[in-house]
Write an enzyme that holds these catalytic residues in place. Sequence first.
Site, mmCIF file in Angstrom:
data_model
loop_
_atom_site.group_PDB
_atom_site.id
_atom_site.type_symbol
_atom_site.label_atom_id
_atom_site.label_comp_id
_atom_site.label_asym_id
_atom_site.label_seq_id
_atom_site.Cartn_x
_atom_site.Cartn_y
_atom_site.Cartn_z
ATOM 1 N N PRO A 49 0.789 -1.240 0.000
ATOM 2 C CA PRO A 49 0.000 0.000 0.000
ATOM 3 C C PRO A 49 0.818 1.285 0.000
ATOM 4 O O PRO A 49 0.813 2.062 0.972
ATOM 5 C CB PRO A 49 -0.828 -0.133 1.281
ATOM 6 C CG PRO A 49 0.029 -0.948 2.193
ATOM 7 C CD PRO A 49 0.746 -1.925 1.307
ATOM 8 N N CYS A 50 1.480 1.558 -1.121
ATOM 9 C CA CYS A 50 2.258 2.790 -1.229
ATOM 10 C C CYS A 50 1.362 4.025 -1.224
ATOM 11 O O CYS A 50 1.835 5.139 -0.963
ATOM 12 C CB CYS A 50 3.134 2.766 -2.473
ATOM 13 S SG CYS A 50 2.263 2.424 -4.007
ATOM 14 N N HIS A 51 0.057 3.848 -1.482
ATOM 15 C CA HIS A 51 -0.859 4.993 -1.442
ATOM 16 C C HIS A 51 -1.032 5.527 -0.028
ATOM 17 O O HIS A 51 -1.553 6.632 0.158
ATOM 18 C CB HIS A 51 -2.226 4.597 -2.015
ATOM 19 C CG HIS A 51 -2.892 3.478 -1.288
ATOM 20 N ND1 HIS A 51 -2.575 2.146 -1.514
ATOM 21 C CD2 HIS A 51 -3.856 3.464 -0.325
ATOM 22 C CE1 HIS A 51 -3.321 1.380 -0.729
ATOM 23 N NE2 HIS A 51 -4.101 2.154 -0.004
#
Length: 300
Positions: free
Chosen positions: A261-263
């Site tokens: 989950p780089c967001h």
Amino acid sequence: MTVAIETALPAAADRFERPESADRFTYELMAAAIELIEDQAADHPSLETLAARMGLSPAHFQKLFTRWVGVSPKRYLQWLTLDHARALLRERHTVLDATYATGLSSPGRLHDLFVRWEAMTPGEYARGAEGLTLRWGLFDSPFGEALAFGGDRGLTGLAFTAEVGRGTAFADMASRWPRATLVEDAGALAPWLDAAFQRKGTAPLQVIGAPFQLKVWEALLAVPTGHVTTYSDLARAIGNPGAVRAVGTAVGKNPLSWLIPCHRALRKGGALGGYHWGLGVKRAMLAWETAALETGRDAA
């Protein structure tokens, strides 16, 4: 179909076609509504304005949107703003332990979805995935069309085409494994994509990256659904607090967006920062997860 990516990238990109779905009309309508809300967020469009653009009555549009997305159009709009990102940072900021041990050989846990984590060996990475066969396909997702890649051991790549386009997304992802052989086979990947977006089964990850990147990506897995972190906290989590810029680069190179989950990584002041597949997609992901957390439904 098997293609050598060095010679057939343009042809493969030109052949992309949308997958079929049982509820295509509703999917396309809601995708258009979400895109409209994102485009017009700064103007705070009313329910009546949005419904008219979709060719529906306000009541019917509200009911359909809420059933499909999980929250009302007004609430979704609120979650797309910079204020939402700042509120997440203020209220749901996960301060990762500076002594966090990544332990890349152990299984990782991705928010509420169990994922088997297996990294490519340094030798395989250095050889550009030579000898690997990767399958690819296009899928529907809550964030628009997704382009997925996977090997025998799990998913290796997940991109979103809504803002960058199919051809650009395909070329970008394939360039990460310059010596791999690509096979178009969406059916082989479908169970893993169901796990990723619909919580049906398990999504194993065959993660391909340099050792520093792997540390950053696994640190991202420790950030819970509906929460966020900062690049500086990620740097501390991997034991290298001075490497904030390098951490930001590694976050941007994450090949498995949404699953890793780089967001959830924001700038220290609350700004969204960049996102490889477009800020609209990042805003939608954060809004989706907020809806999941606040309404008690599954994030996937």
